[in-house]
Design a protein around this motif. Structure first.
Motif, PDB file in Angstrom:
ATOM      1  N   UNK A  17       0.547  -1.295   0.030  1.00 33.96           N
ATOM      2  CA  UNK A  17       0.003  -0.367   0.077  1.00 33.96           C
ATOM      3  C   UNK A  17       0.723   1.567   0.411  1.00 33.96           C
ATOM      4  N   UNK A  18       2.034   1.423   0.738  1.00 32.79           N
ATOM      5  CA  UNK A  18       2.805   2.349   0.816  1.00 32.79           C
ATOM      6  C   UNK A  18       3.950   2.635  -0.621  1.00 32.79           C
ATOM      7  N   UNK A  19       3.877   1.621  -0.779  1.00 37.47           N
ATOM      8  CA  UNK A  19       5.150   1.116  -1.691  1.00 37.47           C
ATOM      9  C   UNK A  19       3.475   2.118  -3.241  1.00 37.47           C
ATOM     10  N   UNK A  20       2.369   1.531  -3.819  1.00 41.63           N
ATOM     11  CA  UNK A  20       1.631   1.521  -4.512  1.00 41.63           C
ATOM     12  C   UNK A  20       1.186   3.542  -4.112  1.00 41.63           C
ATOM     13  N   UNK A  21       1.045   3.607  -3.487  1.00 39.95           N
ATOM     14  CA  UNK A  21       0.824   5.227  -2.699  1.00 39.95           C
ATOM     15  C   UNK A  21       2.521   5.578  -3.173  1.00 39.95           C
ATOM     16  N   UNK A  47      -5.585  -4.857  -1.352  1.00 41.18           N
ATOM     17  CA  UNK A  47      -4.622  -3.195  -1.086  1.00 41.18           C
ATOM     18  C   UNK A  47      -4.376  -3.087  -3.091  1.00 41.18           C
ATOM     19  N   UNK A  48      -4.423  -3.980  -3.935  1.00 44.87           N
ATOM     20  CA  UNK A  48      -3.977  -3.604  -5.439  1.00 44.87           C
ATOM     21  C   UNK A  48      -4.993  -3.154  -6.477  1.00 44.87           C
ATOM     22  N   UNK A  49      -5.941  -3.351  -5.591  1.00 45.73           N
ATOM     23  CA  UNK A  49      -7.534  -3.284  -6.115  1.00 45.73           C
ATOM     24  C   UNK A  49      -7.972  -2.179  -6.062  1.00 45.73           C
ATOM     25  N   UNK A  50      -7.473  -0.774  -4.801  1.00 52.89           N
ATOM     26  CA  UNK A  50      -7.326   0.087  -4.764  1.00 52.89           C
ATOM     27  C   UNK A  50      -6.995   1.226  -5.604  1.00 52.89           C
ATOM     28  N   UNK A  51      -5.832   0.880  -5.962  1.00 53.05           N
ATOM     29  CA  UNK A  51      -5.009   2.103  -6.617  1.00 53.05           C
ATOM     30  C   UNK A  51      -5.612   1.387  -8.291  1.00 53.05           C
ATOM     31  N   UNK A  52      -6.134   0.762  -8.761  1.00 55.08           N
ATOM     32  CA  UNK A  52      -6.142   0.779 -10.184  1.00 55.08           C
ATOM     33  C   UNK A  52      -7.215   1.825 -10.771  1.00 55.08           C
ATOM     34  N   UNK A  53      -7.818   2.670 -10.012  1.00 55.89           N
ATOM     35  CA  UNK A  53      -7.867   3.737 -10.530  1.00 55.89           C
ATOM     36  C   UNK A  53      -7.281   5.187 -11.293  1.00 55.89           C
ATOM     37  N   UNK A  54      -6.464   4.696 -10.322  1.00 55.55           N
ATOM     38  CA  UNK A  54      -4.912   5.343  -9.734  1.00 55.55           C
ATOM     39  C   UNK A  54      -3.919   5.143 -10.834  1.00 55.55           C
ATOM     40  N   UNK A  55      -3.974   3.783 -11.370  1.00 56.87           N
ATOM     41  CA  UNK A  55      -2.188   3.018 -11.824  1.00 56.87           C
ATOM     42  C   UNK A  55      -2.687   2.555 -12.524  1.00 56.87           C
ATOM     43  N   UNK A  56      -2.475   2.180 -13.619  1.00 53.52           N
ATOM     44  CA  UNK A  56      -1.777   0.813 -14.602  1.00 53.52           C
ATOM     45  C   UNK A  56      -2.004  -0.419 -13.920  1.00 53.52           C
ATOM     46  N   UNK A  57      -2.050  -1.497 -13.452  1.00 55.34           N
ATOM     47  CA  UNK A  57      -1.394  -2.435 -12.399  1.00 55.34           C
ATOM     48  C   UNK A  57      -2.072  -3.992 -13.040  1.00 55.34           C
ATOM     49  N   UNK A  58      -1.390  -4.883 -13.609  1.00 57.70           N
ATOM     50  CA  UNK A  58      -0.946  -6.505 -13.541  1.00 57.70           C
ATOM     51  C   UNK A  58      -0.984  -6.752 -12.599  1.00 57.70           C
ATOM     52  N   UNK A  59      -1.997  -7.680 -11.711  1.00 59.38           N
ATOM     53  CA  UNK A  59      -1.941  -8.899 -10.376  1.00 59.38           C
ATOM     54  C   UNK A  59      -1.809  -9.699 -11.361  1.00 59.38           C
ATOM     55  N   UNK A  60      -0.699 -10.600 -10.418  1.00 59.21           N
ATOM     56  CA  UNK A  60      -0.342 -12.058 -11.149  1.00 59.21           C
ATOM     57  C   UNK A  60      -0.242 -12.686  -9.163  1.00 59.21           C
ATOM     58  N   UNK A  61      -1.266 -13.804  -8.882  1.00 66.53           N
ATOM     59  CA  UNK A  61      -0.619 -14.908  -7.937  1.00 66.53           C
ATOM     60  C   UNK A  61       0.420 -16.169  -8.600  1.00 66.53           C
ATOM     61  N   UNK A  62       1.630 -16.205  -8.400  1.00 71.21           N
ATOM     62  CA  UNK A  62       2.038 -17.536  -8.708  1.00 71.21           C
ATOM     63  C   UNK A  62       2.432 -18.567  -7.360  1.00 71.21           C
ATOM     64  N   UNK A  63       2.480 -19.649  -7.310  1.00 69.27           N
ATOM     65  CA  UNK A  63       3.127 -20.115  -6.029  1.00 69.27           C
ATOM     66  C   UNK A  63       4.635 -19.744  -6.302  1.00 69.27           C
TER      67      UNK A  63
END
Length: 323
Positions: A17-21, A47-63
């Motif tokens: 959250x701090x980094x994306x801010x 947390x990532x979803x909160x910033x999708x309106x302010x940043x272009x973000x891709x989110x991935x979950x991996x093992x």
């Protein structure tokens, strides 16, 4: 230039959250953010979803694969022409990407490494740890303060490379044991231009306890030996200085227990060691304008150097006997 900011995350949603801010406040806005959740049990997607309106973000979950391989995954998914890599516990100054862009253009860089520092609102322990990691009186002389910028070996908390350099090198070959230094050495051997960009610094918000900070120092010593398994010239005399520091104070302690205090050699040794501690105290106090940080820096610097030296020695012995 379009940047892709690659961030591996492991169980640290509050840090993200701090980094994306901080990224949302950049004065250079031609970039995307690629978050790679590396097998976390406490995920940061909310947390990532909160910033999708302010940043272009891709989110991935991996093992869980380790931060080096998580970065590789992110770079393969990225759309940019230059990849910027941060650890999740970093906060990025507003002018970071514009400063980096200018350096890449002016110096024709294929890759870079940047330094870290402490923000003014960090805790006194964080500032003491930052001093120990960056000071010329500890290992800081080889971490972001080189006169010859081309000799710098980038660290994963703040480094980057072009898409061309990634495709040709295939990125990291180790998940988490000096993988950043290994890649730096390999990129240079391949003919890519990698240099230190001092103005592209990050605030490194280390959340370590004293004990975890010393454990991290131990792993750094181990990592330097691990890198030498890939590159025989990776070990330099300067990397043995923490080991010399460790052996020095151990021999001094042994001498105190065995020899009379009037022994001139012993007294000289005590004087040298005491002078180093006074120098650390004064330097850290002046740099941070805090006597308390000066005292804490003696503890963090002593432990960091000793732990690094011990890790180097233990992993070096392992390499000798087991390869």
């Amino acid at each position: 230039m379009y940047f892709s900011v690659i961030i591996p995350v492991f169980n640290r949603p509050s840090e993200i959250k701090d980094l994306l801010q901080s990224l949302s406040q950049q004065d250079y806005n031609n970039f995307e953010v690629v978050i790679v959740e590396d097998g976390s049990e406490i995920i940061c997607k909310g947390v990532v979803d909160e910033f999708k309106s302010r940043l272009e973000i891709q989110y991935f979950y991996i093992p869980n694969a380790g931060q080096g391989f998580a970065r590789n995954f992110g770079m393969r998914k990225a759309k940019g022409e230059f990849f910027v890599l941060f650890d999740s516990d970093c906060i990025i100054p507003q002018s970071f990407l514009s400063s980096l862009f200018n350096a890449i253009q002016k110096r024709n860089l294929d890759a870079y490494g940047g330094p870290d520092t402490a923000d003014s609102n960090f805790s006194i322990l964080q500032k003491a740890m930052n001093y120990s990691m960056t000071s010329i009186l500890t290992t800081g002389g080889i971490r972001g303060k080189l006169k010859d910028k081309s000799k710098y070996q980038a660290r994963g908390y703040n480094m980057g490379l072009s898409k061309v350099a990634f495709l040709k090198s295939q990125g990291f070959v180790d998940p988490n044991k000096g993988e950043d230094i290994e890649l730096s050495i390999r990129l240079k051997k391949m003919g890519f231009k990698l240099e230190l960009v001092e103005e592209a610094y990050v605030y490194h918000n280390r959340k370590n306890t004293i004990w975890s900070f010393f454990k991290q120092g131990f792993s750094f010593g181990q990592n330097r030996i691990n890198v030498s398994r890939y590159h025989s010239g990776a070990l330099k005399i300067v990397h043995f200085m923490p080991l010399a520091f460790l052996l020095y104070w151990l021999m001094l302690l042994f001498s105190i227990l065995v020899f009379p205090i009037t022994n001139l050699f012993l007294l000289l040794g005590i004087l040298i060691f005491a002078s180093w501690k006074i120098a650390v105290f004064l330097h850290a106090t002046f740099q941070n304008k805090s006597v308390l940080i000066g005292f804490l820096s003696i503890i963090t610097s002593f432990g960091q150097l000793s732990a690094y030296g011990l890790g180097l020695m233990m992993e070096g012995i392992k390499k000798i006997f087991k390869g």
